[in-house]
Design a protein around this motif. Sequence first.
Motif, PDB file in Angstrom:
ATOM      1  N   GLU A  71     -10.977 -23.309 -21.824  1.00  0.00           N
ATOM      2  CA  GLU A  71     -10.223 -22.780 -23.059  1.00  0.00           C
ATOM      3  C   GLU A  71     -11.392 -22.361 -24.195  1.00  0.00           C
ATOM      4  O   GLU A  71     -11.275 -21.418 -24.739  1.00  0.00           O
ATOM      5  CB  GLU A  71      -9.178 -23.814 -23.670  1.00  0.00           C
ATOM      6  CG  GLU A  71      -7.975 -23.687 -22.453  1.00  0.00           C
ATOM      7  CD  GLU A  71      -7.111 -24.933 -23.106  1.00  0.00           C
ATOM      8  OE1 GLU A  71      -7.300 -25.539 -24.089  1.00  0.00           O
ATOM      9  OE2 GLU A  71      -5.914 -24.905 -22.583  1.00  0.00           O
ATOM     10  N   ARG A  74     -13.258 -19.457 -22.777  1.00  0.00           N
ATOM     11  CA  ARG A  74     -12.614 -18.133 -23.013  1.00  0.00           C
ATOM     12  C   ARG A  74     -12.524 -17.660 -24.613  1.00  0.00           C
ATOM     13  O   ARG A  74     -12.800 -16.543 -24.947  1.00  0.00           O
ATOM     14  CB  ARG A  74     -11.039 -18.392 -22.599  1.00  0.00           C
ATOM     15  CG  ARG A  74     -10.369 -17.261 -22.920  1.00  0.00           C
ATOM     16  CD  ARG A  74      -8.805 -17.590 -22.224  1.00  0.00           C
ATOM     17  NE  ARG A  74      -7.962 -16.218 -22.024  1.00  0.00           N
ATOM     18  CZ  ARG A  74      -7.393 -15.779 -22.773  1.00  0.00           C
ATOM     19  NH1 ARG A  74      -7.145 -16.059 -24.133  1.00  0.00           N
ATOM     20  NH2 ARG A  74      -6.530 -14.487 -22.503  1.00  0.00           N
ATOM     21  N   GLY A  75     -12.545 -18.762 -25.522  1.00  0.00           N
ATOM     22  CA  GLY A  75     -12.496 -18.295 -27.046  1.00  0.00           C
ATOM     23  C   GLY A  75     -13.759 -17.801 -27.139  1.00  0.00           C
ATOM     24  O   GLY A  75     -13.821 -16.656 -28.143  1.00  0.00           O
ATOM     25  N   LEU A  78     -13.720 -14.109 -25.747  1.00  0.00           N
ATOM     26  CA  LEU A  78     -13.242 -13.111 -26.470  1.00  0.00           C
ATOM     27  C   LEU A  78     -13.944 -12.915 -27.944  1.00  0.00           C
ATOM     28  O   LEU A  78     -13.564 -11.836 -28.443  1.00  0.00           O
ATOM     29  CB  LEU A  78     -11.777 -13.732 -26.814  1.00  0.00           C
ATOM     30  CG  LEU A  78     -10.987 -13.760 -25.346  1.00  0.00           C
ATOM     31  CD1 LEU A  78      -9.793 -14.642 -25.629  1.00  0.00           C
ATOM     32  CD2 LEU A  78     -10.607 -12.235 -24.916  1.00  0.00           C
ATOM     33  N   ARG A  89      -7.960  -7.317 -30.347  1.00  0.00           N
ATOM     34  CA  ARG A  89      -8.097  -8.699 -29.693  1.00  0.00           C
ATOM     35  C   ARG A  89      -6.744  -8.836 -28.903  1.00  0.00           C
ATOM     36  O   ARG A  89      -6.707  -9.490 -27.670  1.00  0.00           O
ATOM     37  CB  ARG A  89      -7.552  -9.751 -30.811  1.00  0.00           C
ATOM     38  CG  ARG A  89      -7.722 -11.256 -30.502  1.00  0.00           C
ATOM     39  CD  ARG A  89      -8.715 -11.633 -30.187  1.00  0.00           C
ATOM     40  NE  ARG A  89      -8.764 -13.239 -29.663  1.00  0.00           N
ATOM     41  CZ  ARG A  89      -9.578 -13.962 -29.893  1.00  0.00           C
ATOM     42  NH1 ARG A  89     -10.712 -13.725 -30.509  1.00  0.00           N
ATOM     43  NH2 ARG A  89      -9.380 -15.434 -29.615  1.00  0.00           N
ATOM     44  N   ASP A  90      -5.721  -8.185 -29.116  1.00  0.00           N
ATOM     45  CA  ASP A  90      -4.460  -8.466 -28.004  1.00  0.00           C
ATOM     46  C   ASP A  90      -4.817  -7.750 -26.669  1.00  0.00           C
ATOM     47  O   ASP A  90      -4.377  -8.079 -25.685  1.00  0.00           O
ATOM     48  CB  ASP A  90      -3.132  -7.985 -28.717  1.00  0.00           C
ATOM     49  CG  ASP A  90      -3.324  -6.473 -29.083  1.00  0.00           C
ATOM     50  OD1 ASP A  90      -4.110  -5.799 -29.585  1.00  0.00           O
ATOM     51  OD2 ASP A  90      -2.224  -5.924 -28.827  1.00  0.00           O
ATOM     52  N   SER A  92      -7.781  -7.211 -25.347  1.00  0.00           N
ATOM     53  CA  SER A  92      -8.818  -7.977 -24.797  1.00  0.00           C
ATOM     54  C   SER A  92      -8.226  -9.293 -24.148  1.00  0.00           C
ATOM     55  O   SER A  92      -8.567  -9.758 -23.270  1.00  0.00           O
ATOM     56  CB  SER A  92     -10.149  -8.441 -25.620  1.00  0.00           C
ATOM     57  OG  SER A  92      -9.796  -9.504 -26.912  1.00  0.00           O
ATOM     58  N   GLU A  93      -7.247  -9.809 -25.004  1.00  0.00           N
ATOM     59  CA  GLU A  93      -6.600 -11.017 -24.380  1.00  0.00           C
ATOM     60  C   GLU A  93      -5.841 -10.734 -23.022  1.00  0.00           C
ATOM     61  O   GLU A  93      -5.498 -11.679 -22.487  1.00  0.00           O
ATOM     62  CB  GLU A  93      -5.725 -11.746 -25.516  1.00  0.00           C
ATOM     63  CG  GLU A  93      -6.406 -12.396 -26.565  1.00  0.00           C
ATOM     64  CD  GLU A  93      -5.670 -12.864 -27.695  1.00  0.00           C
ATOM     65  OE1 GLU A  93      -4.500 -12.572 -27.753  1.00  0.00           O
ATOM     66  OE2 GLU A  93      -6.045 -13.815 -28.532  1.00  0.00           O
ATOM     67  N   SER A  94      -5.322  -9.509 -23.286  1.00  0.00           N
ATOM     68  CA  SER A  94      -4.568  -9.367 -21.838  1.00  0.00           C
ATOM     69  C   SER A  94      -5.304  -9.003 -20.775  1.00  0.00           C
ATOM     70  O   SER A  94      -4.621  -8.917 -19.539  1.00  0.00           O
ATOM     71  CB  SER A  94      -3.646  -8.048 -22.453  1.00  0.00           C
ATOM     72  OG  SER A  94      -4.199  -6.899 -22.502  1.00  0.00           O
ATOM     73  N   GLN A 100     -12.611  -9.299 -18.138  1.00  0.00           N
ATOM     74  CA  GLN A 100     -13.096  -9.865 -19.468  1.00  0.00           C
ATOM     75  C   GLN A 100     -14.549 -10.046 -19.050  1.00  0.00           C
ATOM     76  O   GLN A 100     -15.305  -9.804 -19.948  1.00  0.00           O
ATOM     77  CB  GLN A 100     -12.365 -11.095 -19.981  1.00  0.00           C
ATOM     78  CG  GLN A 100     -11.175 -10.958 -20.662  1.00  0.00           C
ATOM     79  CD  GLN A 100     -10.576 -12.407 -20.769  1.00  0.00           C
ATOM     80  OE1 GLN A 100     -11.134 -13.368 -20.920  1.00  0.00           O
ATOM     81  NE2 GLN A 100      -9.186 -12.120 -21.488  1.00  0.00           N
TER      82      GLN A 100
END
Length: 118
Positions: A71, A74-75, A78, A89-90, A92-94, A100
């Motif tokens: 986690e 991942r943070g 991103l 951001r939304d 890249s998160e998807s 990624q």
Amino acid sequence: MSDEGFSLALTTAVKPAKRFTVDGIEYEMLGVDHLSPADEAEVLALFSRHSILVGELDMERNVAKGKVIAERARGSRLAVIGKLTTLPRDVSESLPLTQQVKLLEAIKEEVEREDEDG
């Protein structure tokens, strides 16, 4: 030691950002030259943190601890993408993990290329 034949030409001009697409929508991949000194330092720290976390994840045997490390990785991944692209951001998160990572690797190559050219 002679300076004959030595020439140094510097410029304040910044190369245009490279472009990439996600689902047909175009975004820009920025280089460190596009960043403020504070953002540049943050990006370099985030790259380092991500590398360390991935190394720790490879070595972690405890699944619960591994999840926490994953986690955090991942943070940081991103965060780098957020600093060095115009990708929201939304979006890249998807992106799936493989996408990624592919984007992060492209960003890393661009930063390293700038370092060599710089």
